[in-house]
Every structure is written in structure tokens, then in C-alpha cells.
Design a protein around this motif. Structure first.
Motif, PDB file in Angstrom:
ATOM      1  N   GLY A 191       0.794  -1.233   0.000  1.00 22.26           N
ATOM      2  CA  GLY A 191       0.000   0.000   0.000  1.00 22.26           C
ATOM      3  C   GLY A 191       0.820   1.274   0.000  1.00 22.26           C
ATOM      4  N   LEU A 192       2.139   1.165  -0.213  1.00 28.25           N
ATOM      5  CA  LEU A 192       2.982   2.361  -0.256  1.00 28.25           C
ATOM      6  C   LEU A 192       3.412   2.614  -1.702  1.00 28.25           C
ATOM      7  CD1 LEU A 192       4.737   4.639   0.953  1.00 28.25           C
ATOM      8  CD2 LEU A 192       6.490   2.927   1.434  1.00 28.25           C
ATOM      9  N   THR A 193       3.082   3.796  -2.218  1.00 28.23           N
ATOM     10  CA  THR A 193       3.509   4.183  -3.573  1.00 28.23           C
ATOM     11  C   THR A 193       4.504   5.326  -3.446  1.00 28.23           C
ATOM     12  OG1 THR A 193       1.280   3.653  -4.329  1.00 28.23           O
ATOM     13  CG2 THR A 193       2.701   4.857  -5.860  1.00 28.23           C
ATOM     14  N   ARG A 194       5.672   5.163  -4.064  1.00 27.14           N
ATOM     15  CA  ARG A 194       6.722   6.173  -3.932  1.00 27.14           C
ATOM     16  C   ARG A 194       7.050   6.767  -5.296  1.00 27.14           C
ATOM     17  NH1 ARG A 194      11.203   3.725  -0.050  1.00 27.14           N
ATOM     18  NH2 ARG A 194      11.681   2.083  -1.537  1.00 27.14           N
ATOM     19  N   THR A 195       7.023   8.080  -5.374  1.00 30.37           N
ATOM     20  CA  THR A 195       7.287   8.755  -6.645  1.00 30.37           C
ATOM     21  C   THR A 195       8.378   9.797  -6.449  1.00 30.37           C
ATOM     22  OG1 THR A 195       4.894   8.611  -6.999  1.00 30.37           O
ATOM     23  CG2 THR A 195       6.163   9.922  -8.581  1.00 30.37           C
ATOM     24  N   ALA A 196       9.449   9.678  -7.222  1.00 29.58           N
ATOM     25  CA  ALA A 196      10.507  10.693  -7.153  1.00 29.58           C
ATOM     26  C   ALA A 196       9.955  11.996  -7.731  1.00 29.58           C
ATOM     27  CB  ALA A 196      11.721  10.223  -7.943  1.00 29.58           C
ATOM     28  N   LEU A 197      10.209  13.101  -7.060  1.00 30.29           N
ATOM     29  CA  LEU A 197       9.734  14.407  -7.529  1.00 30.29           C
ATOM     30  C   LEU A 197      10.820  15.054  -8.374  1.00 30.29           C
ATOM     31  CD1 LEU A 197       8.297  15.739  -4.142  1.00 30.29           C
ATOM     32  CD2 LEU A 197       6.959  14.940  -6.094  1.00 30.29           C
ATOM     33  N   SER A 198      10.426  15.839  -9.375  1.00 28.96           N
ATOM     34  CA  SER A 198      11.463  16.576 -10.089  1.00 28.96           C
ATOM     35  C   SER A 198      11.718  17.839  -9.274  1.00 28.96           C
ATOM     36  CB  SER A 198      11.031  16.893 -11.511  1.00 28.96           C
ATOM     37  OG  SER A 198      10.030  17.869 -11.499  1.00 28.96           O
ATOM     38  N   THR A 199      12.979  18.056  -8.953  1.00 34.09           N
ATOM     39  CA  THR A 199      13.344  19.161  -8.059  1.00 34.09           C
ATOM     40  C   THR A 199      14.306  20.097  -8.769  1.00 34.09           C
ATOM     41  OG1 THR A 199      15.073  17.719  -7.223  1.00 34.09           O
ATOM     42  CG2 THR A 199      13.093  17.909  -5.882  1.00 34.09           C
ATOM     43  N   MET A 200      14.303  21.339  -8.361  1.00 29.94           N
ATOM     44  CA  MET A 200      15.241  22.306  -8.918  1.00 29.94           C
ATOM     45  C   MET A 200      16.674  21.894  -8.594  1.00 29.94           C
ATOM     46  SD  MET A 200      15.798  26.279  -7.885  1.00 29.94           S
ATOM     47  CE  MET A 200      16.302  25.772  -6.250  1.00 29.94           C
ATOM     48  N   ASP A 201      16.881  21.434  -7.353  1.00 34.08           N
ATOM     49  CA  ASP A 201      18.205  20.994  -6.916  1.00 34.08           C
ATOM     50  C   ASP A 201      18.281  19.486  -7.070  1.00 34.08           C
ATOM     51  OD1 ASP A 201      20.538  20.342  -5.590  1.00 34.08           O
ATOM     52  OD2 ASP A 201      19.733  20.774  -3.595  1.00 34.08           O
ATOM     53  N   GLN A 202      18.911  19.028  -8.143  1.00 37.62           N
ATOM     54  CA  GLN A 202      18.943  17.583  -8.405  1.00 37.62           C
ATOM     55  C   GLN A 202      19.941  16.844  -7.525  1.00 37.62           C
ATOM     56  OE1 GLN A 202      19.380  18.496 -12.789  1.00 37.62           O
ATOM     57  NE2 GLN A 202      18.439  16.483 -12.906  1.00 37.62           N
ATOM     58  N   THR A 203      20.762  17.590  -6.777  1.00 36.88           N
ATOM     59  CA  THR A 203      21.745  16.924  -5.914  1.00 36.88           C
ATOM     60  C   THR A 203      21.106  16.415  -4.628  1.00 36.88           C
ATOM     61  OG1 THR A 203      22.394  18.959  -4.756  1.00 36.88           O
ATOM     62  CG2 THR A 203      23.601  18.423  -6.771  1.00 36.88           C
ATOM     63  N   ARG A 204      19.848  16.803  -4.384  1.00 38.02           N
ATOM     64  CA  ARG A 204      19.159  16.309  -3.186  1.00 38.02           C
ATOM     65  C   ARG A 204      17.771  15.832  -3.596  1.00 38.02           C
ATOM     66  NH1 ARG A 204      20.409  19.425   1.800  1.00 38.02           N
ATOM     67  NH2 ARG A 204      21.513  17.549   2.375  1.00 38.02           N
ATOM     68  N   LYS A 205      17.611  14.520  -3.645  1.00 35.69           N
ATOM     69  CA  LYS A 205      16.373  13.938  -4.160  1.00 35.69           C
ATOM     70  C   LYS A 205      15.235  14.022  -3.149  1.00 35.69           C
ATOM     71  CE  LYS A 205      18.512  12.465  -7.925  1.00 35.69           C
ATOM     72  NZ  LYS A 205      18.262  13.041  -9.245  1.00 35.69           N
ATOM     73  N   GLN A 206      14.031  14.251  -3.672  1.00 37.76           N
ATOM     74  CA  GLN A 206      12.831  14.284  -2.830  1.00 37.76           C
ATOM     75  C   GLN A 206      11.768  13.396  -3.465  1.00 37.76           C
ATOM     76  OE1 GLN A 206      11.479  18.294  -2.158  1.00 37.76           O
ATOM     77  NE2 GLN A 206      13.417  18.954  -1.276  1.00 37.76           N
ATOM     78  N   ALA A 207      10.851  12.913  -2.630  1.00 41.96           N
ATOM     79  CA  ALA A 207       9.814  12.025  -3.149  1.00 41.96           C
ATOM     80  C   ALA A 207       8.454  12.330  -2.551  1.00 41.96           C
ATOM     81  CB  ALA A 207      10.187  10.569  -2.854  1.00 41.96           C
ATOM     82  N   LYS A 208       7.437  11.884  -3.288  1.00 36.78           N
ATOM     83  CA  LYS A 208       6.066  11.903  -2.775  1.00 36.78           C
ATOM     84  C   LYS A 208       5.753  10.474  -2.352  1.00 36.78           C
ATOM     85  CE  LYS A 208       2.405  12.040  -5.682  1.00 36.78           C
ATOM     86  NZ  LYS A 208       1.273  12.577  -6.491  1.00 36.78           N
ATOM     87  N   LEU A 209       5.246  10.300  -1.136  1.00 30.57           N
ATOM     88  CA  LEU A 209       4.903   8.970  -0.643  1.00 30.57           C
ATOM     89  C   LEU A 209       3.405   8.905  -0.373  1.00 30.57           C
ATOM     90  CD1 LEU A 209       7.778   8.337   1.966  1.00 30.57           C
ATOM     91  CD2 LEU A 209       7.804   7.973  -0.494  1.00 30.57           C
ATOM     92  N   GLU A 210       2.738   7.935  -1.022  1.00 27.23           N
ATOM     93  CA  GLU A 210       1.301   7.766  -0.807  1.00 27.23           C
ATOM     94  C   GLU A 210       1.057   6.465  -0.058  1.00 27.23           C
ATOM     95  OE1 GLU A 210      -0.788   9.558  -4.669  1.00 27.23           O
ATOM     96  OE2 GLU A 210       1.090   8.525  -5.104  1.00 27.23           O
ATOM     97  N   PHE A 211       0.327   6.576   1.044  1.00 25.09           N
ATOM     98  CA  PHE A 211       0.057   5.433   1.921  1.00 25.09           C
ATOM     99  C   PHE A 211      -1.409   5.044   1.802  1.00 25.09           C
ATOM    100  CE2 PHE A 211       3.567   7.840   3.528  1.00 25.09           C
ATOM    101  CZ  PHE A 211       4.448   6.939   4.115  1.00 25.09           C
ATOM    102  N   ASN A 212      -1.649   3.758   1.611  1.00 25.08           N
ATOM    103  CA  ASN A 212      -3.018   3.266   1.498  1.00 25.08           C
ATOM    104  C   ASN A 212      -3.156   2.042   2.396  1.00 25.08           C
ATOM    105  OD1 ASN A 212      -5.550   2.564   0.737  1.00 25.08           O
ATOM    106  ND2 ASN A 212      -5.056   2.152  -1.414  1.00 25.08           N
ATOM    107  N   ASN A 213      -3.623   2.273   3.627  1.00 23.39           N
ATOM    108  CA  ASN A 213      -3.684   1.200   4.639  1.00 23.39           C
ATOM    109  C   ASN A 213      -2.341   0.483   4.774  1.00 23.39           C
ATOM    110  OD1 ASN A 213      -6.357   1.551   5.459  1.00 23.39           O
ATOM    111  ND2 ASN A 213      -7.098   0.413   3.668  1.00 23.39           N
ATOM    112  N   THR A 214      -1.300   1.265   4.818  1.00 27.61           N
ATOM    113  CA  THR A 214       0.062   0.715   4.873  1.00 27.61           C
ATOM    114  C   THR A 214       0.415   0.313   6.306  1.00 27.61           C
ATOM    115  OG1 THR A 214       0.641   2.203   3.066  1.00 27.61           O
ATOM    116  CG2 THR A 214       2.472   1.236   4.295  1.00 27.61           C
ATOM    117  N   PRO A 215       0.891  -0.932   6.508  1.00 30.20           N
ATOM    118  CA  PRO A 215       1.247  -1.371   7.862  1.00 30.20           C
ATOM    119  C   PRO A 215       2.409  -0.551   8.431  1.00 30.20           C
ATOM    120  CG  PRO A 215       1.858  -3.030   6.217  1.00 30.20           C
ATOM    121  CD  PRO A 215       1.058  -1.995   5.511  1.00 30.20           C
ATOM    122  N   ALA A 216       2.276  -0.193   9.711  1.00 32.01           N
ATOM    123  CA  ALA A 216       3.275   0.648  10.370  1.00 32.01           C
ATOM    124  C   ALA A 216       3.440   0.221  11.820  1.00 32.01           C
ATOM    125  CB  ALA A 216       2.831   2.105  10.302  1.00 32.01           C
ATOM    126  N   GLU A 217       4.620   0.498  12.346  1.00 30.46           N
ATOM    127  CA  GLU A 217       4.918   0.091  13.725  1.00 30.46           C
ATOM    128  C   GLU A 217       5.190   1.356  14.552  1.00 30.46           C
ATOM    129  OE1 GLU A 217       9.147  -1.468  15.414  1.00 30.46           O
ATOM    130  OE2 GLU A 217       8.535  -2.135  13.434  1.00 30.46           O
TER     131      GLU A 217
END
Length: 374
Positions: A191-217
Motif C-alpha cells: 500500500g505504499l507508492t513512492r514517486t521521485a519528484l522533479s526538483t530544482m536541486d537535483q543533488t538532493r532527491k525528494q519524493a512523494k509517498l502515498e500510503f493506502n492502509n500501509t502497515p506501520a509500527e
């Protein structure tokens, strides 16, 4: 405060030399350009070397969890050198965000479970707390966690997560009935979908994380998440300030060097007043930024009551000093400064993204005013 005389010990200077030599070999401009173009954004072989041979990931992790147990000043020295080299690696996300969250979580089981993997370099980790609203404070955390005891699920979206698309361990801030709480989520969880975002500063990567009933501790006490994050974000602000100072020092050197060699109308432009003044102003700003960052590192190593106000001050001041230095460096280089082939713009973009990360200078001045009761 900024007049305080901060001197590094011989051992700390030795650490700086070692790390600088390592990064000059492993993170020259060619490597930075190569890694920033890849999706993962870092070289796994270099990452392993950093962990196994250099012990950088475990530097400030206590020895009982597989680290070396050094203080925050040592960590700051390493971050400063990484900022200087624009190292492309999930170090900030893993060590400054995730490891600090675990260290300050008060959760013995979670520390034993996760810190050794971080220290060895096996685990890439990050902290996911901001959401599409882009708010950096607790009001921005609206994601809901359902469940109880050891079994929770998360649903919602996290944004601007540093190295979120490559992390094996994601520490997520979400709301339960008791308030903001922290959770560990596996990078490959259902249930976790991870998408790399296009960023102005490519030396530091960022992502969008979508959780759909994702198990967590659950990590730490339910409802105690923001207390932990408050401290972690101060430590992150100080860590980022150290990194910014490393980059600012590097662009200052680039500018001074170029001013000396560039010849215009038969004489070096360094001889022109305007350029001399620019370089002198940059020097003053960079030196003041160093004082602020180093004082912050010292407060962080002591975990004293000044940390909160100094963290905001350092973040605001170093952000502006770094951004200004990178802009002036481009000016001094004239037309070639902003061409794609020139490293000046790589520092400029990193300075801009760092200025916005964890709240811009305006946000931190507001925070500082609240913290000291203005």
C-alpha cells in the motif's frame, strides 16, 4: 554570541582532513553531475564505503547501537565537508533525520532494531513529516493512523521526503487519537507508492509517498511524536546550517580564485574595487555564518536549553549567507557563471533548496521570536 571563540580540537581537524580527502576522491564535480542525473541519486559503492570503512553513518550513534558515539560537533564537521563537496547521498536523511529521531524517541526496542543497520550503512532511512500543504510545523501533520498496540496502518500523502523513493526505512509522523505519533514503515510495505519528484536541486532527491492502509509500527509513546520531532528539527536545522557553511566557504574560494585570475582590459578584475568589495563582503558573511553554525553544533552536542533559539538563528542566517554567496559568485564569474557547464549554478540551486528546507528564514525568525518571547 557570535563573538564566542570556537576552536576545533586536533582530533576534529584530523577528521575534517580525512573526510575532505575522501570526498575529493569520491565526490568530485564529475561524480556529482553523474549521480544527480540518476534516479536513485547516489553511488551505492561510495555509500557502503562511507559506512563500513569511514564509519560516517554511525559517527554520532551511541556505541551500544553499533555507532562510534562521537558528538554533534564531529557530525557537523562531516556535514560541512559534505556541503562543500555537494555529496549526492542519503546521508542527511538517514543520519540527521532518521537516526536522530530514533535516538531521541525514547524507544529502546526501536533503537536496537534500527540504529545498527543505519550505522553500518546497510539501511537508508528518512523522515516523512511534511504533507502537500508544505507546512513545516505540527499543524501540517494531518495524516491519520488507525489501529492500536503494535499494529497500525497509515493512509494519506507525504511530500518533499528526502530520499523517500530509495529509503528502506521510513519514519512517518501521523495523528492518532492521542496526537502526533511516529511510525516505522518498511520501504517495500504494502500500500505504499513512492514517486521521485522533479526538483530544482537535483543533488538532493525528494519524493512523494502515498500510503493506502500501509502497515506501520509505533515508535515511542503514542501522542509524543511532536515532542521528539521538535528536538529533531532543531538538530536538523543545525546540521543543515553546517552543510550550508561548507558550501558557502567553497563558493567564496571559487570567487576569490576567479577574481585573481580573470583578466579584463589588461588587468585582473580582482583589482577593481567592486569585485574586491564583493569578495570582502562575502568573507564577512561566511565567517559570521560559520560562527552561528559552530555555536549551534556546540549547543546540539550539549543538548542545552539554548539549542532551540540558536537552531532557528543559525538556519535563518546560514540560509541567507549561503544563498547570497552563491549569487555573488555567479556575478563575479560574469556570463560563464550561470552556464550549465559551470559548477557555480549547482551550489546556487543547492543553496536555494536548503533555504526552503525545514522552513525559510522568515519562518525561522518568527519561530525565534516566539521561542525567546518577543
Amino acid at each position: 554570541m557570535l563573538g564566542m571563540n570556537f576552536a576545533f580540537s586536533e582530533e576534529q581537524e584530523e577528521l575534517r582532513k580525512t573526510v575532505r580527502a575522501f570526498l575529493e576522491a569520491k565526490s568530485p564535480e564529475t561524480a556529482v553531475r553523474e549521480q544527480m542525473e540518476t534516479e536513485a541519486g547516489f553511488d551505492t559503492a561510495v555509500w557502503s564505503q562511507m559506512g563500513e570503512q569511514m564509519g560516517l553513518q554511525g559517527l554520532h550513534i551511541p556505541e551500544e547501537y553499533g555507532g562510534s558515539g562521537y558528538g554533534y560537533v564531529e557530525l557537523g564537521v562531516v556535514l560541512e565537508e559534505m556541503g562543500r563537496a555537494l555529496l549526492c547521498a542519503p546521508y542527511f536523511a538517514t543520519v540527521v533525520l532518521a537516526a536522530n529521531t530514533l535516538i531521541h524517541s525514547g524507544d529502546e526496542a526501536a533503537k536496537k532494531k534500527y540504529l545498527p543497520g543505519i550505522a553500518s550503512g546497510e539501511t537508508v532511512a528518512t523522515l516523512a513529516y511534511t504533507e502537500p500543504s508544505g507546512k513545516w510545523d505540527e499543524s501540517g501533520i494531518t495524516m491519520q493512523a488507525s489501529g492500536s498496540g503494535s499494529s497500525f496502518t497509515l493512509s494519506g500523502t507525504k511530500m518533499f521526503v528526502l530520499d523517500g523513493h530509495t529509503a528502506n526505512l521510513i519514519i512517518v509522523a501521523a495523528k492518532t487519537g492521542k496526537g502526533t505519533s511516529l511510525f516505522a514503515v518498511d520501504g517495500n510495505a504494502a500500500g505504499l507508492t513512492r514517486t521521485a519528484l522533479s526538483t530544482m536541486d537535483q543533488t538532493r532527491k525528494q519524493a512523494k509517498l502515498e500510503f493506502n492502509n500501509t502497515p506501520a509500527e509505533l515508535i515511542g509513546a503514542e501522542g509524543n511524536g511532536w515532542n521528539v520531532l521538535n528536538t529533531v528539527l532543531d538538530l536538523a536545522a543545525v546540521g543543515l546550517a553546517a552543510e550550508q557553511v561548507g558550501g558557502a566557504q567553497k563558493v567564496l574560494e571559487m570567487a576569490v580564485e576567479y577574481a585573481k585570475v580573470r583578466v579584463q582590459f589588461g588587468r585582473p578584475i580582482g583589482s577593481f574595487q567592486a569585485i574586491k568589495h564583493k569578495c570582502a563582503d562575502m568573507l564577512l558573511e561566511v565567517e559570521s555564518a560559520k560562527s552561528a553554525a559552530y555555536y549551534g553544533m556546540w549547543c546540539a552536542s550539549e543538548m542545552n536549553e539554548e539549542l532551540a533559539s540558536v537552531a532557528s538563528l543559525a538556519k535563518a542566517y546560514c540560509s541567507e549567507a549561503y544563498f547570497h554567496a552563491t549569487a555573488e559568485n555567479i556575478q563575479i564569474h560574469g556570463g560563464i557563471g550561470f552556464t550549465w557547464e559551470h559548477p557555480a549554478h549547482l551550489y546556487f540551486k543547492r543553496a536555494k533548496s536548503s533555504e526552503l528546507l525545514f522552513g525559510d528564514p522568515t519562518y525561522h525568525r518568527e519561530l525565534l521570536a516566539q521561542r525567546i518571547g518577543i
